[in-house]
Scaffold this motif. Sequence first.
Motif, mmCIF file in Angstrom:
data_model
loop_
_atom_site.group_PDB
_atom_site.id
_atom_site.type_symbol
_atom_site.label_atom_id
_atom_site.label_comp_id
_atom_site.label_asym_id
_atom_site.label_seq_id
_atom_site.Cartn_x
_atom_site.Cartn_y
_atom_site.Cartn_z
ATOM 1 N N SER A 1 -8.795 11.713 -6.467
ATOM 2 C CA SER A 1 -7.562 11.037 -6.875
ATOM 3 C C SER A 1 -6.427 11.255 -5.879
ATOM 4 N N ALA A 2 -6.638 12.138 -4.889
ATOM 5 C CA ALA A 2 -5.633 12.398 -3.860
ATOM 6 C C ALA A 2 -6.352 12.822 -2.587
ATOM 7 N N ALA B 1 -6.079 2.055 -6.916
ATOM 8 C CA ALA B 1 -6.135 1.804 -5.471
ATOM 9 C C ALA B 1 -5.486 2.952 -4.702
ATOM 10 N N TRP B 2 -6.001 3.206 -3.497
ATOM 11 C CA TRP B 2 -5.363 4.197 -2.623
ATOM 12 C C TRP B 2 -4.023 3.655 -2.153
ATOM 13 N N VAL B 3 -2.988 4.521 -2.187
ATOM 14 C CA VAL B 3 -1.670 4.176 -1.656
ATOM 15 C C VAL B 3 -1.117 5.373 -0.880
ATOM 16 N N TYR B 4 -0.247 5.063 0.056
ATOM 17 C CA TYR B 4 0.454 6.087 0.831
ATOM 18 C C TYR B 4 1.569 6.660 -0.017
ATOM 19 N N LEU B 5 1.650 7.994 -0.104
ATOM 20 C CA LEU B 5 2.702 8.651 -0.890
ATOM 21 C C LEU B 5 3.838 9.129 0.006
ATOM 22 N N SER C 1 -0.286 12.891 6.391
ATOM 23 C CA SER C 1 0.061 11.958 5.324
ATOM 24 C C SER C 1 -0.664 12.282 4.034
ATOM 25 N N ARG C 2 0.049 12.066 2.924
ATOM 26 C CA ARG C 2 -0.550 12.262 1.599
ATOM 27 C C ARG C 2 -0.784 10.900 0.957
ATOM 28 N N PHE C 3 -1.972 10.761 0.356
ATOM 29 C CA PHE C 3 -2.372 9.531 -0.318
ATOM 30 C C PHE C 3 -2.810 9.866 -1.728
ATOM 31 N N THR D 1 0.818 -1.223 0.000
ATOM 32 C CA THR D 1 0.000 0.000 0.000
ATOM 33 C C THR D 1 0.848 1.266 0.000
ATOM 34 N N TRP D 2 2.102 1.153 -0.373
ATOM 35 C CA TRP D 2 3.038 2.279 -0.435
ATOM 36 C C TRP D 2 3.282 2.598 -1.906
ATOM 37 N N HIS D 3 3.250 3.852 -2.277
ATOM 38 C CA HIS D 3 3.477 4.248 -3.676
ATOM 39 C C HIS D 3 4.866 3.797 -4.101
#
Length: 145
Positions: A104-105, A135-139, A127-129, A70-72
């Motif tokens: 989208s963010a 899929a949602w990911v952590y940026l 945190s930015r996603f 789940t990490w960009h």
Amino acid sequence: MSRRRPAPRAAAPAPRLLPSSPCPCGLPAAYGECCGRLHRGQAAATTAELLMRSRFSAFAAQDEAYLLRTWHPDTRPDAVEFDPALRWTGLEVLSTTEGGPFHSAGTVAFRAHYTEGREQGVLSEHSRFVRYEGAWVYLDALSLS
């Protein structure tokens, strides 16, 4: 959460979360029906906040595979190192911006409570996603003062 700590000196078993355990993310559901479904790949986070909550639970459970998944890819580390003395104990979501089903963010500001040995601490983060391949990911994250 992006907490990176020095490599642990000795491996310790991951905290055991049973399906009936309270979910670490703070929502009023059992782990198996809350974040556990996401960790097992049976469901996907529909919002940035739900992804952040599930990632907090993954840190609490020391679920490296879920955290990396789940990490960009542009900001993902090669591995997640867990400190055997650190235990995540609670989560407060302070605010969210966007991050819903049609965005989208999004961002999530939160406080993550932990104990390290006998000391209590708090990690505050904004945190930015983003959506990546649907899929949602952590940026990434900015520390809160």
